[in-house]
Design a protein around this motif. Structure first.
Motif, PDB file in Angstrom:
ATOM      1  N   UNK A  15      26.456  66.832  63.007  1.00 49.56           N
ATOM      2  CA  UNK A  15      25.089  67.338  62.912  1.00 49.56           C
ATOM      3  C   UNK A  15      25.071  68.859  62.953  1.00 49.56           C
ATOM      4  N   UNK A  16      25.862  69.444  63.841  1.00 51.46           N
ATOM      5  CA  UNK A  16      25.913  70.902  63.948  1.00 51.46           C
ATOM      6  C   UNK A  16      26.423  71.529  62.663  1.00 51.46           C
ATOM      7  N   UNK A  17      27.430  70.909  62.047  1.00 53.86           N
ATOM      8  CA  UNK A  17      27.949  71.424  60.778  1.00 53.86           C
ATOM      9  C   UNK A  17      26.885  71.336  59.690  1.00 53.86           C
ATOM     10  N   UNK A  18      26.149  70.246  59.661  1.00 55.49           N
ATOM     11  CA  UNK A  18      25.092  70.103  58.655  1.00 55.49           C
ATOM     12  C   UNK A  18      24.026  71.185  58.817  1.00 55.49           C
ATOM     13  N   UNK A  19      23.660  71.456  60.067  1.00 58.20           N
ATOM     14  CA  UNK A  19      22.631  72.465  60.330  1.00 58.20           C
ATOM     15  C   UNK A  19      23.116  73.843  59.893  1.00 58.20           C
ATOM     16  N   UNK A  20      24.334  74.210  60.313  1.00 57.16           N
ATOM     17  CA  UNK A  20      24.835  75.545  59.975  1.00 57.16           C
ATOM     18  C   UNK A  20      25.058  75.703  58.475  1.00 57.16           C
ATOM     19  N   UNK A  55      39.506  72.520  66.774  1.00 58.46           N
ATOM     20  CA  UNK A  55      39.321  73.222  65.498  1.00 58.46           C
ATOM     21  C   UNK A  55      38.062  72.770  64.769  1.00 58.46           C
ATOM     22  N   UNK A  56      37.558  71.569  65.077  1.00 61.91           N
ATOM     23  CA  UNK A  56      36.366  71.086  64.384  1.00 61.91           C
ATOM     24  C   UNK A  56      35.122  71.893  64.750  1.00 61.91           C
ATOM     25  N   UNK A  57      35.195  72.644  65.843  1.00 62.85           N
ATOM     26  CA  UNK A  57      34.056  73.449  66.268  1.00 62.85           C
ATOM     27  C   UNK A  57      34.173  74.906  65.837  1.00 62.85           C
ATOM     28  N   UNK A  58      35.296  75.263  65.235  1.00 63.84           N
ATOM     29  CA  UNK A  58      35.519  76.663  64.879  1.00 63.84           C
ATOM     30  C   UNK A  58      34.458  77.172  63.913  1.00 63.84           C
ATOM     31  N   UNK A  59      34.073  76.336  62.940  1.00 68.63           N
ATOM     32  CA  UNK A  59      33.079  76.759  61.972  1.00 68.63           C
ATOM     33  C   UNK A  59      31.718  77.017  62.595  1.00 68.63           C
ATOM     34  N   UNK A  60      31.344  76.199  63.557  1.00 63.89           N
ATOM     35  CA  UNK A  60      30.072  76.380  64.248  1.00 63.89           C
ATOM     36  C   UNK A  60      30.102  77.675  65.061  1.00 63.89           C
ATOM     37  N   UNK A  61      31.209  77.914  65.749  1.00 60.16           N
ATOM     38  CA  UNK A  61      31.332  79.139  66.544  1.00 60.16           C
ATOM     39  C   UNK A  61      31.264  80.376  65.659  1.00 60.16           C
ATOM     40  N   UNK A  62      31.926  80.338  64.508  1.00 63.93           N
ATOM     41  CA  UNK A  62      31.905  81.480  63.601  1.00 63.93           C
ATOM     42  C   UNK A  62      30.497  81.711  63.057  1.00 63.93           C
ATOM     43  N   UNK A  63      29.776  80.622  62.753  1.00 65.75           N
ATOM     44  CA  UNK A  63      28.405  80.792  62.281  1.00 65.75           C
ATOM     45  C   UNK A  63      27.548  81.455  63.357  1.00 65.75           C
ATOM     46  N   UNK A  64      27.689  81.017  64.602  1.00 69.57           N
ATOM     47  CA  UNK A  64      26.928  81.611  65.697  1.00 69.57           C
ATOM     48  C   UNK A  64      27.233  83.099  65.820  1.00 69.57           C
ATOM     49  N   UNK A  65      28.509  83.451  65.697  1.00 72.53           N
ATOM     50  CA  UNK A  65      28.889  84.853  65.790  1.00 72.53           C
ATOM     51  C   UNK A  65      28.226  85.676  64.695  1.00 72.53           C
ATOM     52  N   UNK A  66      28.255  85.178  63.467  1.00 74.24           N
ATOM     53  CA  UNK A  66      27.626  85.901  62.353  1.00 74.24           C
ATOM     54  C   UNK A  66      26.115  86.006  62.557  1.00 74.24           C
ATOM     55  N   UNK A  67      25.519  84.941  63.072  1.00 74.25           N
ATOM     56  CA  UNK A  67      24.072  84.946  63.281  1.00 74.25           C
ATOM     57  C   UNK A  67      23.681  85.972  64.347  1.00 74.25           C
ATOM     58  N   UNK A  68      24.445  86.020  65.447  1.00 69.27           N
ATOM     59  CA  UNK A  68      24.152  87.012  66.491  1.00 69.27           C
ATOM     60  C   UNK A  68      24.297  88.423  65.950  1.00 69.27           C
ATOM     61  N   UNK A  69      25.365  88.651  65.185  1.00 68.36           N
ATOM     62  CA  UNK A  69      25.584  89.990  64.639  1.00 68.36           C
ATOM     63  C   UNK A  69      24.463  90.372  63.676  1.00 68.36           C
ATOM     64  N   UNK A  88      30.733  84.122  73.552  1.00 70.71           N
ATOM     65  CA  UNK A  88      31.649  83.616  72.525  1.00 70.71           C
ATOM     66  C   UNK A  88      33.041  84.203  72.678  1.00 70.71           C
ATOM     67  N   UNK A  89      33.120  85.520  72.900  1.00 73.39           N
ATOM     68  CA  UNK A  89      34.432  86.142  73.099  1.00 73.39           C
ATOM     69  C   UNK A  89      35.114  85.565  74.334  1.00 73.39           C
ATOM     70  N   UNK A  90      34.338  85.371  75.405  1.00 73.96           N
ATOM     71  CA  UNK A  90      34.914  84.798  76.622  1.00 73.96           C
ATOM     72  C   UNK A  90      35.414  83.386  76.367  1.00 73.96           C
ATOM     73  N   UNK A  91      34.649  82.607  75.613  1.00 71.20           N
ATOM     74  CA  UNK A  91      35.072  81.238  75.296  1.00 71.20           C
ATOM     75  C   UNK A  91      36.339  81.237  74.447  1.00 71.20           C
ATOM     76  N   UNK A  92      36.439  82.185  73.515  1.00 75.31           N
ATOM     77  CA  UNK A  92      37.627  82.257  72.667  1.00 75.31           C
ATOM     78  C   UNK A  92      38.877  82.568  73.482  1.00 75.31           C
TER      79      UNK A  92
END
Length: 235
Positions: A15-20, A55-69, A88-92
């Motif tokens: 669902x998260x991938x579909x949304x992003x 790794x299945x969550x990497x795309x969602x995390x990257x989208x969040x990073x781009x959105x925040x920026x 996000x950086x702390x989680x990484x």
């Protein structure tokens, strides 16, 4: 759903991938008011940071990073964006911190720092052991996992410090923000040279003390223990 059943987080990945993926096709600014945008990004990030080694969550995390920026481009001191990117950086850093935990035998929890200690040496043998421990610690911080963790934790502390400054200026300071910023410094201290890590631990103590002064906020048992044990030694 994540608050009620956090163990079921895998059920929401698709669902998260579909949304992003859908949101990639439209400007985020068209989604709605800024507060709705930040709520949506933060909600998706809550899922993304549950397990950064997946790794299945990497795309969602990257989208969040781009959105925040994207929000920071429009509003450089946006509190939600600064807080979100810092988290996000702390989680990484968590996978590397977990490996560091295995190396040094620290007692960190959820990727957080172990509690440092200050020892009083009263004999030449104690001094010799202290020097040997310092040399070993200096050697460890050059290992790949330590270097990787610092590479994530340094921007984490920078963004979270900016978030703290932004929150103070708006009178929106929260115990959660102060605590997560303190944890980032505790972790950075654990993977840094003994020549500089004391400054990181001191900053963590100051942030935790500030959090205890806020009404209706209580430190976690781990952070309260850290503050009680180490706070007396650094001030």
């Amino acid at each position: 759903m994540l608050r009620e059943s956090p163990g079921d987080w895998r059920e929401y990945i698709n669902l998260a991938h579909m949304v992003t993926q859908h949101l990639e096709t439209i400007p985020l600014a068209q989604f709605g008011p800024l507060n709705e945008q930040t709520w949506m990004i933060a909600s998706l990030q809550q899922l993304a940071i549950l397990n950064m080694s997946d790794s299945t969550l990497a795309g969602v995390a990257m989208w969040c990073s781009r959105a925040w920026l994207g929000i920071l481009v429009r509003e450089q001191e946006n509190l939600a964006a600064l807080h979100g990117i810092g988290r996000l950086w702390l989680a990484r850093a968590q996978p590397a911190l977990t490996r560091v935990h295995r190396i040094d035998g620290s007692d960190s929890s959820s990727g957080s720092s172990s509690r440092p200690s200050v020892v009083s040496f009263t004999s030449s043998e104690d001094e010799r052991q202290s020097l040997q421990a310092t040399r070993e610690a200096e050697a460890r911080v050059g290992m790949p996992d330590y270097i990787e963790a610092r590479g994530f934790l340094q921007p984490a502390t920078e963004y979270l410090e900016r978030a703290v400054a932004s929150a103070r200026s708006q009178n929106l300071l929260s115990g959660d923000l102060l605590s997560v910023t303190a944890e980032s410094y505790m972790s950075l201290g654990n993977v840094s040279s003994p020549r500089v890590n004391e400054d990181y631990y001191r900053r963590a103590v100051r942030l935790l003390r500030a959090a205890t002064l806020l009404p209706d906020y209580t430190l976690s048992r781990y952070l309260a223990g850290y503050l009680e044990e180490y706070g007396r030694l650094v001030e």
